[in-house]
Write a protein that holds these residues in place. Structure first.
Motif, PDB file in Angstrom:
ATOM      1  N   GLY A 107       7.349  10.694  -4.171  1.00 18.97           N
ATOM      2  CA  GLY A 107       6.886   9.867  -5.287  1.00 18.97           C
ATOM      3  C   GLY A 107       6.920   8.400  -4.939  1.00 18.97           C
ATOM      4  O   GLY A 107       6.932   8.026  -3.770  1.00 18.97           O
ATOM      5  N   ALA A 108       6.955   7.583  -5.996  1.00 14.53           N
ATOM      6  CA  ALA A 108       6.989   6.136  -5.781  1.00 14.53           C
ATOM      7  C   ALA A 108       8.369   5.747  -5.253  1.00 14.53           C
ATOM      8  O   ALA A 108       9.389   6.296  -5.697  1.00 14.53           O
ATOM      9  CB  ALA A 108       6.695   5.419  -7.086  1.00 14.53           C
ATOM     10  N   LEU A 109       8.381   4.832  -4.331  1.00 12.93           N
ATOM     11  CA  LEU A 109       9.631   4.461  -3.666  1.00 12.93           C
ATOM     12  C   LEU A 109      10.741   4.038  -4.631  1.00 12.93           C
ATOM     13  O   LEU A 109      11.884   4.495  -4.491  1.00 12.93           O
ATOM     14  CB  LEU A 109       9.345   3.374  -2.627  1.00 12.93           C
ATOM     15  N   PRO A 110      10.447   3.203  -5.659  1.00 18.21           N
ATOM     16  CA  PRO A 110      11.532   2.827  -6.579  1.00 18.21           C
ATOM     17  C   PRO A 110      12.147   4.045  -7.283  1.00 18.21           C
ATOM     18  O   PRO A 110      13.351   4.131  -7.470  1.00 18.21           O
ATOM     19  CB  PRO A 110      10.837   1.907  -7.589  1.00 18.21           C
ATOM     20  N   ILE A 163       5.857   7.661  -1.176  1.00 21.97           N
ATOM     21  CA  ILE A 163       6.502   8.211   0.022  1.00 21.97           C
ATOM     22  C   ILE A 163       6.856   9.691  -0.157  1.00 21.97           C
ATOM     23  O   ILE A 163       6.977  10.189  -1.278  1.00 21.97           O
ATOM     24  CB  ILE A 163       7.793   7.441   0.410  1.00 21.97           C
ATOM     25  N   VAL A 164       6.969  10.321   0.984  1.00 19.69           N
ATOM     26  CA  VAL A 164       7.510  11.685   1.030  1.00 19.69           C
ATOM     27  C   VAL A 164       8.723  11.563   1.944  1.00 19.69           C
ATOM     28  O   VAL A 164       8.602  11.091   3.073  1.00 19.69           O
ATOM     29  CB  VAL A 164       6.490  12.668   1.631  1.00 19.69           C
ATOM     30  N   VAL A 199       6.763   0.839   5.806  1.00 15.28           N
ATOM     31  CA  VAL A 199       6.181   1.725   4.806  1.00 15.28           C
ATOM     32  C   VAL A 199       5.987   0.962   3.510  1.00 15.28           C
ATOM     33  O   VAL A 199       4.927   1.027   2.874  1.00 15.28           O
ATOM     34  CB  VAL A 199       7.083   2.955   4.585  1.00 15.28           C
ATOM     35  N   GLU A 200       7.008   0.218   3.136  1.00 15.05           N
ATOM     36  CA  GLU A 200       6.951  -0.538   1.882  1.00 15.05           C
ATOM     37  C   GLU A 200       5.810  -1.538   1.845  1.00 15.05           C
ATOM     38  O   GLU A 200       5.265  -1.821   0.797  1.00 15.05           O
ATOM     39  CB  GLU A 200       8.267  -1.302   1.697  1.00 15.05           C
ATOM     40  N   HIS A 201       5.490  -2.075   3.036  1.00 16.44           N
ATOM     41  CA  HIS A 201       4.430  -3.058   3.081  1.00 16.44           C
ATOM     42  C   HIS A 201       3.049  -2.447   2.923  1.00 16.44           C
ATOM     43  O   HIS A 201       2.082  -3.151   2.735  1.00 16.44           O
ATOM     44  CB  HIS A 201       4.500  -3.863   4.386  1.00 16.44           C
ATOM     45  N   ILE A 246      -0.015   7.311   1.962  1.00 23.44           N
ATOM     46  CA  ILE A 246       1.313   7.911   1.751  1.00 23.44           C
ATOM     47  C   ILE A 246       2.172   7.736   3.001  1.00 23.44           C
ATOM     48  O   ILE A 246       1.705   7.991   4.118  1.00 23.44           O
ATOM     49  CB  ILE A 246       1.188   9.417   1.422  1.00 23.44           C
ATOM     50  N   GLY A 247       3.379   7.318   2.806  1.00 24.90           N
ATOM     51  CA  GLY A 247       4.312   7.171   3.920  1.00 24.90           C
ATOM     52  C   GLY A 247       5.204   8.399   4.016  1.00 24.90           C
ATOM     53  O   GLY A 247       5.744   8.868   3.016  1.00 24.90           O
ATOM     54  N   LEU A 248       5.321   8.919   5.206  1.00 25.78           N
ATOM     55  CA  LEU A 248       6.209  10.070   5.438  1.00 25.78           C
ATOM     56  C   LEU A 248       7.452   9.519   6.123  1.00 25.78           C
ATOM     57  O   LEU A 248       7.362   9.041   7.252  1.00 25.78           O
ATOM     58  CB  LEU A 248       5.487  11.081   6.332  1.00 25.78           C
TER      59      LEU A 248
END
Lengths: 261, 310
Positions: free
Chosen positions: B215-218, B203-204, B196-198, B32-34
């Motif tokens: 949630g999911a980035l898109p 993400i939060v 983060v995307e890579h 998870i990316g913050l």
């Protein structure tokens, strides 16, 4: 208990060598060299005057070494035990290990105390040897050893108190200076029972046990009250040491430290 | 499955400054990316998770446990702090080995694990040199090595790419991806969305100490692009301009307010700021409404938005 002993042991081992590489160790060594230098000067000059009186020897040992240099060295070294980890912001690594936080204080204090006590007792031994050689009268038998133990006890107790101050206060050096010179220095030399609240009183009680003649030489100068029983004095000093470490460890375990990024 | 992280109305204040405010969320695990701009509260949240600081209010559970001073949790948690702090007079190897020994490993195990983790960070050649001789990137590698050396269940990293060169970034991203594949839960903060995307799509997003999206980035992007935002304009013929704008699809509302001199102020709420600016340019070109200053009233939100959309 096994966890705390093991973790303290590891931290002691790691930080013992690091202690020698610090700037604080250099300052401590310079401070400890001062009474040795003074004793050296007395040793050179006194024979020209027919030997130094015993009051002078006692005063240099007591007022300069025990009452000033020992607490200052203990302050420089003891206050760094926790403060250094906070200032360097390395405490995070230790806080995120599965160890009791108290182990950090115990292990690091031991790593600082051991070389510091070797330094102080070594310096005291040199001072006593130089001054004894220059004195008019010989020191009583066994007194040399008691002087060294006094320095050992003083260094250990003061460093524990200042290590605790590092866990309790943001500016342990300032607090320690205040304690050394205002509380100990002032209260410890005022006539009255207030002296019993100082570490100096118990150190003096141990040092002067049974030495009524010499006790007079020193006590007159400092308005001393009747000293404590030497065994009780040592017990009290050890109790203060243990109490200071326990208080510091308790506070350190509960307190949070907000480190800058 | 127990959430790796759950918090309810979690708040952390530094005196009058709000570090984190009323954060209620649950993270299931994985990588998870913050994300969020500087001052969003990312480091505060990660420090709370690592038990470095206590919440001022609310509750926080990490792997089902309260983190502050929790020794059982620290066996399962790896933390890489943001601050560039290490024992400079020690070697990278000695630091990692010491921390492993404190984690309960024998001398031999600690040595083997320290070597392995530093090797994973490409530090084999320099691990016996003193930290003070390391570059920023090497220091960062040691910080990551100490966090992964005991194979934690949950790895928390605060800006792990800081100080790394492009090659180092790629290596660390690959390492984190590998750890994630092996089942380690990884929560890492970054203000560089590209990184983060890579690594993950989960993400939060924090902003000003609050949870903005999760949630999911898109999905987060879609959610934010629908978020109505306010734009303030000044115009001499404000009422006429307002009449034109209200007929546009992307405009939600328009309010005319008194301005200075001949100019009046227009407060426009739009659901699509990009198309709105394009439309406004076309309107201004077609008919002179005496358009003056133009600014987004949600400047900081816009920064977050732009940051995500970029």
């Amino acid at each position: 208990m096994n966890g705390i002993a093991r973790a303290s042991g590891i931290l002691f081992q790691v930080h013992l060598l690091r202690t020698f590489r610090t700037r604080r160790a250099l300052i401590a060594a310079l401070l400890a060299a001062m009474p040795v230098g003074l004793a050296g000067v007395v040793a050179v000059v006194a024979p020209l005057e027919g030997g130094a009186p015993r009051e002078l020897l006692l005063s240099i040992f007591w007022f300069f070494l025990v009452q000033t240099i020992v607490p200052l060295v203990a302050l420089v070294m003891g206050s760094a035990v926790i403060a250094e980890e906070i200032e360097d912001r390395t405490i995070t690594y230790l806080f995120t290990r599965p160890i009791p936080r108290a182990a950090v204080l115990f292990g690091r204090w031991a790593a600082v105390a051991l070389p510091m006590l070797v330094l102080l007792v070594g310096a005291a031994d040199l001072v006593v040897r130089l001054l004894s050689g220059a004195g008019k009268e010989a020191l009583p038998e066994g007194f040399h050893g008691r002087m060294l133990v006094t320095v050992l006890l003083g260094g250990a107790v003061y460093s524990a108190v200042f290590a605790a101050a590092g866990a309790l206060f943001k500016r342990p050096i300032l607090v320690g200076l205040g304690y050394t010179f205002v509380f100990e220095g002032f209260l410890g030399n005022l006539p009255g029972a207030n002296q019993k609240a100082t570490i100096l009183f118990y150190l003096r009680s141990y040092l002067m046990a049974g030495e009524h003649d010499m006790a007079g030489e020193l006590q007159e100068a400092i308005f001393a009250i009747t000293p404590a029983d030497p065994a009780a004095a040592v017990r009290t000093l050890l109790l203060v040491l243990a109490g200071a470490l326990a208080l510091g460890a308790w506070r350190f375990s509960k307190r949070e430290y907000v480190l800058s990024a | 499955m127990t959430a790796v992280l759950s918090c309810e109305e979690l708040g952390r204040y530094y005196g009058q400054v709000v570090g984190l405010n009323e954060l209620t969320t649950e993270l299931g695990g994985g990588v998870i990316g913050l994300v969020g701009p500087n001052g969003a509260g990312k480091s505060t949240l990660l420090r709370l998770i690592a038990g470095e600081i206590r919440p001022s209010r609310g509750s926080l559970r990490v792997l089902g446990e309260e983190p502050f001073g929790n020794r059982d949790l620290y066996r399962r948690l790896g933390f890489c702090p943001q601050q560039d702090a290490l024992y400079d007079d020690m070697t990278g190897f000695d630091i990692v080995r010491m921390l492993l020994r404190l984690a309960g490993y024998s001398t031999a195990d600690a040595r083997a694990r320290a070597e392995r983790s530093l090797e994973r960070l490409s530090m084999t050649e320099r691990m016996h040199d003193r930290v003070r001789t390391y570059s920023k990137g090497m220091r960062q590698r040691v910080r990551i090595a100490q966090a992964i050396a005991h194979d934690p269940e949950f790895l928390v990293l605060d800006e792990p790419m800081t100080g790394l060169d492009p090659l180092g970034r790629r290596e660390v991203l690959e390492l984190l991806r590998e750890l994630g594949r092996a089942g380690t839960h990884v929560l890492f903060s970054s203000h560089i969305l590209y990184e983060v995307e890579h690594l993950t799509a989960e993400i939060v997003l924090l902003h000003r100490g609050r949870l903005l999206a999760k949630g999911a980035l898109p999905e987060v992007r879609a959610l934010l692009s629908k978020h109505p935002r306010r734009v303030e304009l000044t115009a001499r013929r404000a009422r006429e301009l307002a009449r034109v704008l209200i007929g546009c699809d992307e405009v939600v509302s328009v309010r005319v307010e008194p301005g200075e001199g001949a100019e009046q102020r227009l407060s426009v709420e739009t659901k699509a700021v990009g198309p709105f600016f394009a439309r406004l340019t076309a309107i201004a070109a077609a008919e002179p409404f005496g358009l003056g200053a133009m600014r987004s009233a949600d400047a900081s939100l816009e920064a977050v938005f732009d940051y995500l959309i970029a």
